[in-house]
Design an enzyme around this catalytic site. Structure first.
Site, short mmCIF file in Angstrom:
data_model
loop_
_atom_site.label_atom_id
_atom_site.label_comp_id
_atom_site.label_asym_id
_atom_site.label_seq_id
_atom_site.Cartn_x
_atom_site.Cartn_y
_atom_site.Cartn_z
N HIS A 85 31.52 43.46 37.52
CA HIS A 85 32.02 42.13 37.16
C HIS A 85 33.19 42.19 36.17
CE1 HIS A 85 28.80 40.21 39.33
NE2 HIS A 85 27.93 41.00 38.72
N ILE A 92 36.92 39.35 32.95
CA ILE A 92 35.47 39.43 33.07
C ILE A 92 34.95 38.24 33.87
CG2 ILE A 92 33.31 39.54 31.77
CD1 ILE A 92 35.14 40.31 29.30
N CYS A 93 34.19 38.52 34.89
CA CYS A 93 33.54 37.47 35.69
C CYS A 93 32.15 37.27 35.11
CB CYS A 93 33.48 37.90 37.16
SG CYS A 93 32.64 36.69 38.21
N LEU A 94 32.03 36.29 34.24
CA LEU A 94 30.77 36.00 33.55
C LEU A 94 30.68 34.49 33.36
CD1 LEU A 94 28.26 37.15 32.01
CD2 LEU A 94 29.72 37.24 29.98
N PHE A 148 35.75 31.45 39.32
CA PHE A 148 34.85 32.38 39.98
C PHE A 148 33.71 31.61 40.64
CE2 PHE A 148 36.60 35.21 36.63
CZ PHE A 148 37.09 36.21 37.46
#
Length: 155
Positions: A85, A92-94, A148
């Site tokens: 991620h 950052i894919c969060l 995202f």
């Protein structure tokens, strides 16, 4: 910067100077809108043993109502961690970092760092997200412009 955002960040900075959770370190802040923090994974995850990673925080005038932009950056002796991620450009894919459903104004710089530490702690794959190469080629956009889609396998 709005008065509300400035007061909140000053309060967080004062707390940071009193002490942080283990493995989280304040690096610098040239101004209230831009901070750098270092984090370490404290467990025995072999992917990150002995490594320290640098996070770049950028705060908008709407902080803490709006999430900060948080990315990993390269620095001397600092690399961007391999994680499914985390893109190779540091994005950052969060869900916590999206101003949609994941972010809450009760979050702080320290709690964001702790969440990212936790994300790294649980990782077992030494890989980048699918489509990393194509994703990082699309330069010139703000982290805030990226939407995202989060997949919850429990649903």
């Amino acid at each position: 910067m709005s008065t509300f955002a400035a007061k909140r960040l000053q309060k967080e900075m004062a707390k940071i100077h009193q002490g942080l959770a283990p493995g989280i370190f304040f690096v610098n802040s040239p101004n209230l809108q831009h901070w750098q923090m270092d984090i370490q994974v404290l467990d025995s995850n072999p992917l990150y043993a002995g490594k320290t990673f640098r996070l770049n925080f950028r705060f908008s005038n709407n902080y803490p109502i709006e999430a900060p932009e948080v990315t990993f950056i390269r620095a001397p002796d600092r690399e961007i961690p391999m994680h499914p991620h985390i893109y190779s450009n540091g994005i950052i894919c969060l869900d916590l970092l999206s101003s949609g459903n994941g972010w809450s104004p009760v979050q702080s710089v320290e709690s964001v760092c702790m969440s990212i530490q936790s994300m790294l702690t649980g990782n077992t794959k030494n890989e980048r997200p699918e489509g990393d190469e194509a994703f990082v080629l699309r330069e010139g956009r703000s982290v805030r412009d990226i939407r995202f889609v989060y997949d919850d396998p429990t649903v």
